[in-house]
Write a protein that holds these residues in place. Sequence first.
Motif, mmCIF file in Angstrom:
data_model
loop_
_atom_site.group_PDB
_atom_site.id
_atom_site.type_symbol
_atom_site.label_atom_id
_atom_site.label_comp_id
_atom_site.label_asym_id
_atom_site.label_seq_id
_atom_site.Cartn_x
_atom_site.Cartn_y
_atom_site.Cartn_z
ATOM 1 N N ASP A 31 0.880 -1.358 0.098
ATOM 2 C CA ASP A 31 -0.049 0.104 0.058
ATOM 3 C C ASP A 31 0.799 1.262 -0.028
ATOM 4 O O ASP A 31 0.511 2.220 0.634
ATOM 5 C CB ASP A 31 -0.906 0.064 1.246
ATOM 6 C CG ASP A 31 -1.679 -1.054 1.134
ATOM 7 O OD1 ASP A 31 -2.421 -1.668 0.076
ATOM 8 O OD2 ASP A 31 -2.216 -1.717 2.261
ATOM 9 N N GLY A 32 1.814 1.147 -0.923
ATOM 10 C CA GLY A 32 2.767 2.460 -0.643
ATOM 11 C C GLY A 32 3.778 2.569 0.163
ATOM 12 O O GLY A 32 4.261 3.869 0.320
ATOM 13 N N VAL A 33 3.718 1.946 1.306
ATOM 14 C CA VAL A 33 4.781 2.017 2.410
ATOM 15 C C VAL A 33 5.780 0.901 2.621
ATOM 16 O O VAL A 33 5.306 -0.149 2.095
ATOM 17 C CB VAL A 33 3.871 2.297 3.738
ATOM 18 C CG1 VAL A 33 4.798 2.239 4.799
ATOM 19 C CG2 VAL A 33 2.657 3.130 3.456
ATOM 20 N N VAL A 34 6.818 1.531 2.848
ATOM 21 C CA VAL A 34 8.071 0.041 2.973
ATOM 22 C C VAL A 34 7.545 -0.545 4.219
ATOM 23 O O VAL A 34 7.709 -0.098 5.402
ATOM 24 C CB VAL A 34 9.264 0.823 3.211
ATOM 25 C CG1 VAL A 34 10.302 -0.100 3.450
ATOM 26 C CG2 VAL A 34 9.972 1.661 1.933
ATOM 27 N N THR A 35 7.547 -1.687 4.233
ATOM 28 C CA THR A 35 7.014 -2.616 5.294
ATOM 29 C C THR A 35 8.182 -3.737 5.492
ATOM 30 O O THR A 35 8.220 -4.524 6.520
ATOM 31 C CB THR A 35 5.664 -3.515 5.063
ATOM 32 O OG1 THR A 35 5.650 -4.207 3.793
ATOM 33 C CG2 THR A 35 4.554 -2.529 4.997
ATOM 34 N N VAL A 36 9.106 -3.994 4.621
ATOM 35 C CA VAL A 36 10.089 -4.825 4.664
ATOM 36 C C VAL A 36 11.462 -4.419 3.891
ATOM 37 O O VAL A 36 11.520 -3.732 3.025
ATOM 38 C CB VAL A 36 9.720 -6.388 3.888
ATOM 39 C CG1 VAL A 36 10.890 -6.960 3.675
ATOM 40 C CG2 VAL A 36 8.611 -6.748 4.312
ATOM 41 N N ILE A 37 12.591 -4.557 4.729
ATOM 42 C CA ILE A 37 14.001 -4.260 4.268
ATOM 43 C C ILE A 37 14.846 -5.555 4.237
ATOM 44 O O ILE A 37 14.861 -6.133 5.358
ATOM 45 C CB ILE A 37 14.428 -3.167 4.730
ATOM 46 C CG1 ILE A 37 14.010 -1.741 4.613
ATOM 47 C CG2 ILE A 37 16.157 -3.247 4.628
ATOM 48 C CD1 ILE A 37 14.204 -1.345 3.300
ATOM 49 N N ASP A 38 15.185 -5.950 3.098
ATOM 50 C CA ASP A 38 15.847 -7.279 2.984
ATOM 51 C C ASP A 38 17.216 -6.952 2.534
ATOM 52 O O ASP A 38 17.466 -6.223 1.710
ATOM 53 C CB ASP A 38 15.076 -8.080 1.718
ATOM 54 C CG ASP A 38 14.003 -8.641 2.240
ATOM 55 O OD1 ASP A 38 13.983 -9.338 3.425
ATOM 56 O OD2 ASP A 38 13.390 -9.255 1.379
ATOM 57 N N THR A 39 18.177 -7.464 3.416
ATOM 58 C CA THR A 39 19.436 -7.382 3.307
ATOM 59 C C THR A 39 20.273 -8.802 3.113
ATOM 60 O O THR A 39 19.364 -9.911 3.505
ATOM 61 C CB THR A 39 20.522 -6.752 4.260
ATOM 62 O OG1 THR A 39 20.174 -7.450 5.434
ATOM 63 C CG2 THR A 39 19.858 -5.176 4.529
ATOM 64 N N PHE A 40 21.301 -9.070 2.324
ATOM 65 C CA PHE A 40 21.752 -10.576 1.977
ATOM 66 C C PHE A 40 23.306 -10.401 1.921
ATOM 67 O O PHE A 40 23.991 -9.552 2.294
ATOM 68 C CB PHE A 40 21.298 -10.410 0.367
ATOM 69 C CG PHE A 40 20.060 -10.268 0.010
ATOM 70 C CD1 PHE A 40 19.102 -11.415 -0.294
ATOM 71 C CD2 PHE A 40 19.551 -9.229 -0.206
ATOM 72 C CE1 PHE A 40 17.771 -10.945 -0.515
ATOM 73 C CE2 PHE A 40 18.180 -8.755 -0.600
ATOM 74 C CZ PHE A 40 17.309 -10.090 -0.653
ATOM 75 N N GLU A 41 23.524 -11.721 2.221
ATOM 76 C CA GLU A 41 25.037 -12.092 2.414
ATOM 77 C C GLU A 41 25.139 -13.252 1.406
ATOM 78 O O GLU A 41 24.489 -14.267 1.225
ATOM 79 C CB GLU A 41 25.239 -12.863 3.682
ATOM 80 C CG GLU A 41 26.734 -13.092 3.895
ATOM 81 C CD GLU A 41 26.961 -13.159 5.434
ATOM 82 O OE1 GLU A 41 28.044 -13.819 5.376
ATOM 83 O OE2 GLU A 41 26.360 -13.084 6.235
ATOM 84 N N PHE A 42 26.230 -12.880 0.496
ATOM 85 C CA PHE A 42 26.482 -13.846 -0.565
ATOM 86 C C PHE A 42 27.754 -14.689 -0.457
ATOM 87 O O PHE A 42 28.827 -14.210 0.096
ATOM 88 C CB PHE A 42 26.760 -12.936 -1.968
ATOM 89 C CG PHE A 42 25.536 -11.921 -2.610
ATOM 90 C CD1 PHE A 42 24.589 -12.592 -3.330
ATOM 91 C CD2 PHE A 42 25.264 -10.891 -1.830
ATOM 92 C CE1 PHE A 42 23.480 -11.971 -3.631
ATOM 93 C CE2 PHE A 42 24.072 -10.016 -2.076
ATOM 94 C CZ PHE A 42 23.133 -10.823 -3.026
ATOM 95 N N GLY A 43 27.854 -15.853 -0.930
ATOM 96 C CA GLY A 43 29.020 -16.652 -0.857
ATOM 97 C C GLY A 43 30.006 -16.339 -2.204
ATOM 98 O O GLY A 43 29.544 -15.377 -3.040
#
Length: 286
Positions: free
Chosen positions: A250-262
């Motif tokens: 609904d136009g609002v940030v509800t999740v921030i995903d950060t990642f770790e890579f091999g």
Amino acid sequence: MTEEEWAEHRPAVFGVAYRLLGSVADAEDVVQDVWLRAAAADLSDVKDRRAWLVTVAARRSYDVLRSARVRRETYVGPWLPEPLLTGPDAAQPVLVDESVSTAMLLVMEELTPPERVAFVLHDVFEVPFGEVAGVLGNTPAASRQLASRARRRVAAAKERPRASRPERERVLTAFRVAYETGDLEGLVRLLHPDAVYVTDGGGKVSAARKLIVGGRRVAEVLQRVRGRHALGHAVPCEVGGEPALAVFRDGVVTVIDTFEFGADGRIMAVRRVLNPDKLAHVTLAP
């Protein structure tokens, strides 16, 4: 201190506070405290005002850090750092290096408060051990030993091989497409078989309270959660100097995903911040 001088040094003040606390909100509170003290102080005899400000910020952050450690003992579910938008998404200038990445902040979270202060002040901001000792209330030799212990822990994390920045961005683009199109097998191919999924809801929203392990299981959970909560588009952004995704509803940030890579480019960890208190400062366009 003039406002021009403050504007010049503010990124360093915020930088030391955020690295010590892992919280944008708490770091901003420290910045405000330091500004009020600097504005009222006579700094005419202070030759290195950046060092003075950083030291004051570290002393205040050290007090907050010790109380924060107590609060985190009762935190509901896994704790993740508050996402710090960097690059073109940053609201204000930010000093960026690997010590503001989610992965590195989690390593520093395992340090004792004195170790963390000694490492951040000396190794990141090049504050002499004599001044570090003044913050910690010990001796320069003791501060040097604390920083050395912290450095060994941080070095072990730095030695883990990982893919190049272009490869990480390529994989993340493919991940976003697979995630939004419901391509389960595409997600599985991008995730390492031993990948982990960590969610921080802080008891404020529905979130897994234990790690989810295994590439296929992580992919299945990501798809199930997206459908159940009607999450919208995932928008690329930069968090802590690393490529990340912001997910809207609904136009609002509800999740921030950060990642770790091999080293092979596959995703080793997906770390998802859902706690709305930790996202209140995030301003991104959907």
